[in-house]
Design a protein around this motif. Structure first.
Motif, short mmCIF file in Angstrom:
data_model
loop_
_atom_site.label_atom_id
_atom_site.label_comp_id
_atom_site.label_asym_id
_atom_site.label_seq_id
_atom_site.Cartn_x
_atom_site.Cartn_y
_atom_site.Cartn_z
N ASP A 76 -22.91 16.50 -5.66
CA ASP A 76 -22.71 15.14 -6.10
C ASP A 76 -21.16 14.86 -5.85
O ASP A 76 -20.37 15.46 -6.85
N ASP A 77 -20.78 14.11 -4.93
CA ASP A 77 -19.47 13.81 -4.63
C ASP A 77 -18.83 13.20 -5.70
O ASP A 77 -17.73 12.97 -5.91
N LEU A 78 -19.43 12.37 -6.45
CA LEU A 78 -18.87 11.45 -7.51
C LEU A 78 -18.99 12.12 -8.82
O LEU A 78 -18.34 11.39 -9.86
N ALA A 79 -19.13 13.39 -8.78
CA ALA A 79 -19.05 13.82 -10.10
C ALA A 79 -19.63 13.41 -11.22
O ALA A 79 -19.04 13.52 -12.39
N ARG A 80 -20.90 13.25 -11.17
CA ARG A 80 -21.96 12.51 -12.21
C ARG A 80 -22.76 13.58 -12.76
O ARG A 80 -23.50 13.31 -13.80
N ILE A 81 -23.04 14.71 -12.14
CA ILE A 81 -24.07 15.71 -12.52
C ILE A 81 -22.89 16.77 -13.10
O ILE A 81 -22.33 17.39 -12.28
N HIS A 82 -23.55 17.39 -14.31
CA HIS A 82 -22.70 18.50 -14.84
C HIS A 82 -23.68 19.55 -15.42
O HIS A 82 -24.84 19.32 -15.46
N THR A 83 -23.30 20.75 -15.46
CA THR A 83 -24.02 21.74 -15.95
C THR A 83 -23.30 22.49 -16.86
O THR A 83 -22.25 22.75 -17.20
N MET A 84 -24.31 23.03 -18.05
CA MET A 84 -23.81 24.01 -18.96
C MET A 84 -25.03 25.26 -19.02
O MET A 84 -26.07 24.83 -19.05
N HIS A 85 -24.50 26.45 -19.06
CA HIS A 85 -25.31 27.43 -19.07
C HIS A 85 -25.19 28.17 -20.25
O HIS A 85 -24.18 28.70 -20.69
N ARG A 86 -26.39 28.45 -20.98
CA ARG A 86 -26.30 29.15 -22.05
C ARG A 86 -26.94 30.49 -21.86
O ARG A 86 -27.69 30.70 -21.03
N VAL A 87 -26.44 31.59 -22.81
CA VAL A 87 -27.01 32.75 -22.52
C VAL A 87 -28.28 33.35 -22.91
O VAL A 87 -28.78 34.38 -22.54
N GLU A 88 -28.86 32.68 -23.62
CA GLU A 88 -30.09 32.95 -24.12
C GLU A 88 -30.96 31.67 -24.48
O GLU A 88 -30.70 30.44 -24.46
N LYS A 89 -32.41 31.69 -24.55
CA LYS A 89 -33.38 30.82 -24.94
C LYS A 89 -33.35 30.60 -26.53
O LYS A 89 -33.81 31.45 -27.29
N ASP A 90 -32.80 29.61 -26.77
CA ASP A 90 -32.22 29.35 -28.23
C ASP A 90 -32.84 28.10 -28.87
O ASP A 90 -32.59 27.59 -29.90
N GLY A 91 -33.66 27.47 -28.19
CA GLY A 91 -34.50 26.20 -28.64
C GLY A 91 -34.04 24.88 -28.17
O GLY A 91 -32.79 24.57 -27.88
N LEU A 92 -34.93 23.94 -28.32
CA LEU A 92 -34.41 22.53 -27.68
C LEU A 92 -33.60 22.07 -28.73
O LEU A 92 -32.62 21.36 -28.12
N GLY A 93 -33.54 22.23 -29.87
CA GLY A 93 -32.47 21.46 -30.94
C GLY A 93 -31.11 22.03 -30.60
O GLY A 93 -30.09 21.22 -30.60
N LYS A 94 -31.02 23.32 -30.43
CA LYS A 94 -29.86 23.83 -30.22
C LYS A 94 -28.95 23.49 -28.76
O LYS A 94 -27.97 23.40 -28.62
N ALA A 95 -29.91 23.33 -27.88
CA ALA A 95 -29.60 22.76 -26.65
C ALA A 95 -28.95 21.30 -26.74
O ALA A 95 -27.98 21.19 -25.97
N TYR A 96 -29.84 20.51 -27.28
CA TYR A 96 -29.17 19.02 -27.40
C TYR A 96 -27.84 19.25 -28.33
O TYR A 96 -27.04 18.28 -27.88
N LEU A 97 -27.97 20.09 -29.20
CA LEU A 97 -26.58 19.99 -29.87
C LEU A 97 -25.40 20.36 -29.30
O LEU A 97 -24.49 19.79 -29.31
N ALA A 98 -25.68 21.59 -28.35
CA ALA A 98 -24.45 21.84 -27.16
C ALA A 98 -24.08 20.72 -26.35
O ALA A 98 -22.96 20.56 -26.25
N GLY A 99 -25.35 20.01 -25.96
CA GLY A 99 -24.86 18.91 -25.11
C GLY A 99 -24.17 17.78 -25.73
O GLY A 99 -23.40 16.99 -25.31
N PHE A 100 -24.55 17.55 -26.96
CA PHE A 100 -23.70 16.30 -27.68
C PHE A 100 -22.48 16.50 -27.97
O PHE A 100 -21.64 15.75 -27.62
N ALA A 101 -22.06 17.93 -28.09
CA ALA A 101 -20.85 18.12 -28.38
C ALA A 101 -19.97 17.98 -27.22
O ALA A 101 -18.69 17.63 -27.28
N TRP A 102 -20.64 18.42 -26.17
CA TRP A 102 -19.91 18.19 -24.77
C TRP A 102 -19.61 16.82 -24.52
O TRP A 102 -18.51 16.56 -24.05
N GLY A 103 -20.90 16.07 -24.71
CA GLY A 103 -20.69 14.76 -24.25
C GLY A 103 -19.58 13.84 -25.35
O GLY A 103 -18.75 13.07 -24.92
N LEU A 104 -19.45 14.16 -26.53
CA LEU A 104 -18.55 13.42 -27.57
C LEU A 104 -17.16 14.03 -27.34
O LEU A 104 -16.03 13.27 -27.22
#
Length: 267
Positions: A76-104
């Motif tokens: 993606d040359d426009l840098a619109r796609i980003h990734t976060m790699h978490r070390v374990e399967k920790d549930g949907l809620g935790k994944a969203y919370l990490a994503g929210f913090a990143w976005g804020l």
């Protein structure tokens, strides 16, 4: 305040929060074993809203989903796609919370939840953003308001989902018809205020928890009708334990709310 009659018309004098092409908004997509679905959903998102940004939050998927996400971001040359790699399967809620913090941390004005499996149509995201631009603080893509639809969902799951939503609506008195829905858009001000650090819920319960906190904080919630389509690739990750958690927590939250109201009246 809640409104379950669908997306409102744009209000006079209301300044748009995000642009019509999605610029200013971040879509958080949690993934676990979604390598085949991920390129499809990201491609559809970019086709529907070219200015929107995407954060893929992968919980160390053994099928290589994280590597696929990195490839999409690298291409993606426009840098619109980003990734976060978490070390374990920790549930949907935790994944969203990490994503929210990143976005804020990066000053996005609206943060969006979307499943990776294609059940949430990217082509309908503009309806949620229209509701935000018209004054909603939280816009929920709803299956259970007029105009909402379910496609290819097993009858048993529909009965469970409708029952869970009816139970939550009656227990909490929140007035939201699809409070378990996972297709939603938050203004950043909501996520900044509702104490994300204290959220421990997962799955269905996570969605109920955040919507309930939003209502309790006095924000405006609007439901926008969507078509929810059962995934074609992969399997659902919903478990009985998550359903039990939701049932018990909703009962506890509803009781606490009613006791607080009684205390206010007596005071």
């Amino acid at each position: 305040m809640t409104n379950s009659e669908g997306s409102p018309a744009t209000g006079i004098g209301v300044q748009p929060v995000v642009a019509s092409d999605g610029a200013g908004a971040l879509v958080v997509i949690p993934t676990y074993n979604e390598r085949d679905n991920l390129p499809l959903i990201v491609g559809r998102l970019q086709g529907a809203l070219p200015g929107i940004h995407v954060l893929v939050v992968d919980d160390s998927s053994p099928d290589g989903t994280g590597e696929v996400a990195d490839e999409l971001a690298g291409a993606d040359d426009l840098a619109r796609i980003h990734t976060m790699h978490r070390v374990e399967k920790d549930g949907l809620g935790k994944a969203y919370l990490a994503g929210f913090a990143w976005g804020l941390d990066r000053d996005y004005r609206v943060v969006i939840e979307m499943d990776a499996d294609g059940s949430h149509a990217p082509e309908q995201l503009s309806g949620l953003l229209d509701a935000i631009n018209a004054g909603a603080d939280l816009a929920i893509g709803s299956r259970y308001v007029p105009g909402g639809k379910l496609v290819n969902w097993p009858r048993r799951r529909e009965i469970l989902s409708r029952g869970a939503n009816t139970y939550a609506r009656l227990a909490l008195g929140a007035g939201i018809h699809d409070i378990t829905a996972g297709y939603r858009a938050y203004r950043r001000e909501v996520l900044e205020k509702i104490d994300l650090g204290s959220v421990e819920s997962a799955g269905y319960c996570f969605q109920i928890d955040l919507a309930w906190r939003t209502v309790q904080a006095g924000f405006t919630v609007r439901e926008v009708p969507i078509t929810f389509t059962e995934r074609e690739i992969g399997v659902s990750k919903m478990s009985g334990g998550v359903m039990s958690e939701a049932f018990l927590n909703v009962a506890r939250w509803g009781l606490a709310s009613r006791l607080a109201q009684v205390g206010i009246r007596r005071g």
